[in-house]
Every structure is written in structure tokens, then in C-alpha cells.
Design a protein around this motif. Structure first.
Motif, PDB file in Angstrom:
ATOM      1  N   GLU A 123      37.501  58.303  44.279  1.00 56.23           N
ATOM      2  CA  GLU A 123      36.316  58.261  43.427  1.00 56.23           C
ATOM      3  C   GLU A 123      36.641  57.794  42.013  1.00 56.23           C
ATOM      4  OE1 GLU A 123      32.387  58.307  42.618  1.00 56.23           O
ATOM      5  OE2 GLU A 123      33.298  58.735  44.583  1.00 56.23           O
ATOM      6  N   LYS A 124      37.761  58.229  41.461  1.00 58.68           N
ATOM      7  CA  LYS A 124      38.107  57.826  40.097  1.00 58.68           C
ATOM      8  C   LYS A 124      38.412  56.327  40.023  1.00 58.68           C
ATOM      9  CE  LYS A 124      43.048  59.034  40.360  1.00 58.68           C
ATOM     10  NZ  LYS A 124      44.133  59.840  39.739  1.00 58.68           N
ATOM     11  N   VAL A 125      38.950  55.787  41.102  1.00 62.02           N
ATOM     12  CA  VAL A 125      39.222  54.348  41.148  1.00 62.02           C
ATOM     13  C   VAL A 125      37.916  53.571  41.234  1.00 62.02           C
ATOM     14  CG1 VAL A 125      40.348  52.515  42.461  1.00 62.02           C
ATOM     15  CG2 VAL A 125      41.478  54.736  42.197  1.00 62.02           C
ATOM     16  N   LEU A 126      36.991  54.057  42.051  1.00 64.69           N
ATOM     17  CA  LEU A 126      35.683  53.416  42.174  1.00 64.69           C
ATOM     18  C   LEU A 126      34.956  53.413  40.834  1.00 64.69           C
ATOM     19  CD1 LEU A 126      33.389  52.189  43.851  1.00 64.69           C
ATOM     20  CD2 LEU A 126      32.680  54.526  44.431  1.00 64.69           C
ATOM     21  N   THR A 127      34.997  54.526  40.119  1.00 66.34           N
ATOM     22  CA  THR A 127      34.341  54.621  38.818  1.00 66.34           C
ATOM     23  C   THR A 127      34.923  53.609  37.838  1.00 66.34           C
ATOM     24  OG1 THR A 127      33.862  56.968  39.157  1.00 66.34           O
ATOM     25  CG2 THR A 127      33.839  56.154  36.882  1.00 66.34           C
ATOM     26  N   ALA A 128      36.233  53.509  37.795  1.00 66.98           N
ATOM     27  CA  ALA A 128      36.886  52.565  36.887  1.00 66.98           C
ATOM     28  C   ALA A 128      36.565  51.122  37.269  1.00 66.98           C
ATOM     29  CB  ALA A 128      38.394  52.804  36.896  1.00 66.98           C
ATOM     30  N   PHE A 129      36.531  50.844  38.559  1.00 70.95           N
ATOM     31  CA  PHE A 129      36.226  49.499  39.042  1.00 70.95           C
ATOM     32  C   PHE A 129      34.808  49.099  38.649  1.00 70.95           C
ATOM     33  CE2 PHE A 129      35.233  46.712  42.895  1.00 70.95           C
ATOM     34  CZ  PHE A 129      35.842  45.586  42.356  1.00 70.95           C
ATOM     35  N   ASN A 130      33.853  49.990  38.862  1.00 71.93           N
ATOM     36  CA  ASN A 130      32.471  49.670  38.517  1.00 71.93           C
ATOM     37  C   ASN A 130      32.275  49.547  37.006  1.00 71.93           C
ATOM     38  OD1 ASN A 130      31.408  49.411  41.089  1.00 71.93           O
ATOM     39  ND2 ASN A 130      31.009  51.607  41.288  1.00 71.93           N
ATOM     40  N   LYS A 131      33.026  50.300  36.240  1.00 77.12           N
ATOM     41  CA  LYS A 131      32.968  50.178  34.784  1.00 77.12           C
ATOM     42  C   LYS A 131      33.448  48.802  34.351  1.00 77.12           C
ATOM     43  CE  LYS A 131      34.498  52.468  30.534  1.00 77.12           C
ATOM     44  NZ  LYS A 131      35.279  53.599  29.978  1.00 77.12           N
ATOM     45  N   MET A 132      34.504  48.316  34.979  1.00 82.43           N
ATOM     46  CA  MET A 132      35.021  46.982  34.687  1.00 82.43           C
ATOM     47  C   MET A 132      33.992  45.914  35.056  1.00 82.43           C
ATOM     48  SD  MET A 132      36.262  44.215  36.558  1.00 82.43           S
ATOM     49  CE  MET A 132      36.853  44.927  38.075  1.00 82.43           C
ATOM     50  N   ARG A 133      33.335  46.075  36.190  1.00 82.31           N
ATOM     51  CA  ARG A 133      32.309  45.111  36.603  1.00 82.31           C
ATOM     52  C   ARG A 133      31.148  45.097  35.612  1.00 82.31           C
ATOM     53  NH1 ARG A 133      32.266  43.766  42.371  1.00 82.31           N
ATOM     54  NH2 ARG A 133      29.985  43.831  42.334  1.00 82.31           N
TER      55      ARG A 133
ATOM     56  N   GLU B  92      29.564  47.886  53.474  1.00 76.51           N
ATOM     57  CA  GLU B  92      30.091  46.838  54.361  1.00 76.51           C
ATOM     58  C   GLU B  92      31.612  46.726  54.311  1.00 76.51           C
ATOM     59  OE1 GLU B  92      29.814  44.667  50.430  1.00 76.51           O
ATOM     60  OE2 GLU B  92      28.897  46.383  51.434  1.00 76.51           O
ATOM     61  N   LYS B  93      32.244  47.469  53.407  1.00 78.48           N
ATOM     62  CA  LYS B  93      33.699  47.392  53.291  1.00 78.48           C
ATOM     63  C   LYS B  93      34.370  48.133  54.450  1.00 78.48           C
ATOM     64  CE  LYS B  93      33.403  45.469  49.131  1.00 78.48           C
ATOM     65  NZ  LYS B  93      32.002  45.595  48.756  1.00 78.48           N
ATOM     66  N   LEU B  94      35.659  47.907  54.606  1.00 77.56           N
ATOM     67  CA  LEU B  94      36.433  48.510  55.684  1.00 77.56           C
ATOM     68  C   LEU B  94      37.371  49.582  55.135  1.00 77.56           C
ATOM     69  CD1 LEU B  94      37.455  45.157  57.405  1.00 77.56           C
ATOM     70  CD2 LEU B  94      35.806  46.797  58.316  1.00 77.56           C
TER      71      LEU B  94
ATOM     72  N   ARG C 296      38.694  48.719  49.776  1.00 79.68           N
ATOM     73  CA  ARG C 296      38.549  49.715  50.836  1.00 79.68           C
ATOM     74  C   ARG C 296      37.334  50.602  50.574  1.00 79.68           C
ATOM     75  NH1 ARG C 296      43.804  53.530  50.572  1.00 79.68           N
ATOM     76  NH2 ARG C 296      42.564  54.706  52.091  1.00 79.68           N
ATOM     77  N   ARG C 297      36.631  50.924  51.641  1.00 80.02           N
ATOM     78  CA  ARG C 297      35.430  51.744  51.508  1.00 80.02           C
ATOM     79  C   ARG C 297      35.749  53.167  51.057  1.00 80.02           C
ATOM     80  NH1 ARG C 297      33.655  51.400  56.358  1.00 80.02           N
ATOM     81  NH2 ARG C 297      33.816  53.544  57.114  1.00 80.02           N
ATOM     82  N   ASP C 298      36.946  53.640  51.383  1.00 80.18           N
ATOM     83  CA  ASP C 298      37.314  55.016  51.080  1.00 80.18           C
ATOM     84  C   ASP C 298      38.255  55.120  49.877  1.00 80.18           C
ATOM     85  OD1 ASP C 298      39.400  53.750  52.351  1.00 80.18           O
ATOM     86  OD2 ASP C 298      39.912  55.433  53.663  1.00 80.18           O
ATOM     87  N   MET C 299      38.091  54.231  48.912  1.00 77.20           N
ATOM     88  CA  MET C 299      38.933  54.316  47.712  1.00 77.20           C
ATOM     89  C   MET C 299      38.647  55.621  46.959  1.00 77.20           C
ATOM     90  SD  MET C 299      37.257  51.804  44.821  1.00 77.20           S
ATOM     91  CE  MET C 299      36.750  50.458  45.906  1.00 77.20           C
TER      92      MET C 299
END
Length: 218
Positions: free
Chosen positions: A155-165, A177-179, A150-153
Motif C-alpha cells: 500500500e505504501k508503494v502504491l501511494t507513492a506511485f500515485n503521488k508521483m503520477r 487489470e494488473k497481474l 503488480r496488482r498486489d504491491m
């Protein structure tokens, strides 16, 4: 020439490495949700729309709930199809992935029990057509399930996700482009599926990264 907007930015090899390692918590959630939503316990049929390199199909084949199901997938890009079939040919040769278009699925009306898709809907140029196709190919009582970021996840979830990537050499996710769940609801409304669909979100755990859509064929 294929629409480059559909394309994951990484090669099939890099994408396979990413999905085979870094996405395991989301894979586990996805597979368990597939098992929970399957409309029959045995002898069913499932297609993964946007199958990528076949990682999810491999994991579905290893779940006891799909032991005697017919599993298949479609994918838009030749290199992904080749990588998927090479992977599956070694461990689950009964499963085949074919080149296909989510807006023109290569299945007859009412032919599948379960149609699933992960991290694909946001790539598609005709999302409404893809939703209608998913519904078209379901048997009466069949279920469609979509998971996407989701585009509106939070911020802390986005940070953790990008760290994993980053840990596996993948760049940060792009959100443009996300929904959002609200935008997904609008697409379901436009597709004529709002009355038979639900959208689920979570504020905690691995599910907080995105949303789940469940479409039921009456």
C-alpha cells in the motif's frame, strides 16, 4: 476496430510527457537490467514490445552496452508509432518502431538476442500467445525480459506511485487489470515456459512496484 482494452487511457502526447519525466527511476532500472541480461556484449539485436512513444528505446540507444546493437520496437497504436518515430528520428534514426501485434510478432524464428517489454503484458488480450511469441523470436541463448506493475504491491508503494503520477497530471493507476506474480507464473506455465523462466520481486526500492520476468531460450 482495435480492442480498447489494449489502450492506455491517455493520448500519445500525454503518455509521452509522462514516460519522459515521471518514470525516470523505473526507466533507469529497466535499462540497467537490459544491459545486465544481454546475452552478448556487442552486435546484438533487441526489440521493445509495446514500445509506446519510444522513450525506452531512446534510453537504450544511449547506453554504451547497446552502442552497436540493432534496436527496434513494435507498438499497437498508430499515434504511438508516429510519436515514437518522430522522437527517434531526431536523436537515433537507426531505430524504427513499427505497427505490430504482441501475439504475432513481425520477426522470424530465432532472430533476436533480447526481447523486452514494460507495462504491456497486462493490456494484452492473449497473454499466453504473447509469451510464446517472445520465446519464438529469441535466438538460442537469447533472453526475454518483462517488467510490469503488480496488482498486489504494498500500500505504501502504491501511494507513492500515485503521488508521483499526480505530480505530472496523471491520474492514479488502476490495479484491476494488473497481474500478481503468482498469476504471471501461471501464465508462464500455460505457455510452456515455466522451466526456462524466473520471476523476480522486491519489497524495497523502485522495483517494489512490480515484478520482473526473465525468459531464456535454451
Amino acid at each position: 476496430m482495435l480492442d480498447t482494452g489494449l489502450r492506455n487511457k491517455q493520448s500519445a502526447e500525454d503518455y509521452d510527457r509522462y514516460t519522459a519525466t515521471a518514470t525516470q527511476p523505473w526507466d533507469a532500472l529497466f535499462v540497467e537490467r537490459c544491459a545486465a541480461l544481454r546475452p552478448r556484449e556487442s552486435g546484438g539485436s533487441l526489440s521493445d514490445v509495446g514500445a509506446g512513444t519510444g522513450v525506452l528505446l531512446e534510453k537504450l540507444s544511449q547506453h554504451p552496452g547497446f552502442a552497436d546493437w540493432t534496436l527496434s520496437g513494435i507498438e499497437h497504436f498508430d499515434d504511438m508509432v508516429q510519436a515514437a518515430n518522430e522522437r527517434l528520428g531526431k536523436i537515433a534514426p537507426r531505430i524504427k518502431v513499427q505497427l505490430g501485434d504482441a501475439a504475432k510478432l513481425p520477426y522470424a524464428d530465432g532472430s533476436l538476442d533480447l526481447v523486452v517489454s514494460r507495462a504491456t503484458i497486462h493490456h494484452l488480450p492473449d497473454q499466453v500467445a504473447a509469451l510464446r511469441e517472445m520465446h519464438r523470436v529469441l535466438k538460442p541463448g537469447g533472453v526475454g525480459m518483462i517488467h510490469d506493475v503488480r496488482r498486489d504491491m504494498p500500500e505504501k508503494v502504491l501511494t507513492a506511485f500515485n503521488k508521483m503520477r499526480a505530480a505530472v497530471g496523471y491520474g492514479p493507476t488502476t490495479l484491476e487489470e494488473k497481474l500478481t506474480p503468482a498469476e504471471m507464473a501461471a501464465l508462464l506455465e500455460k505457455a510452456g515456459l515455466s522451466q526456462t523462466s524466473t520471476i523476480h520481486t522486491s519489497s524495497e526500492g523502485v522495483g517494489a512496484i512490480g515484478f520482473e520476468v526473465v525468459i531464456r531460450k535454451v
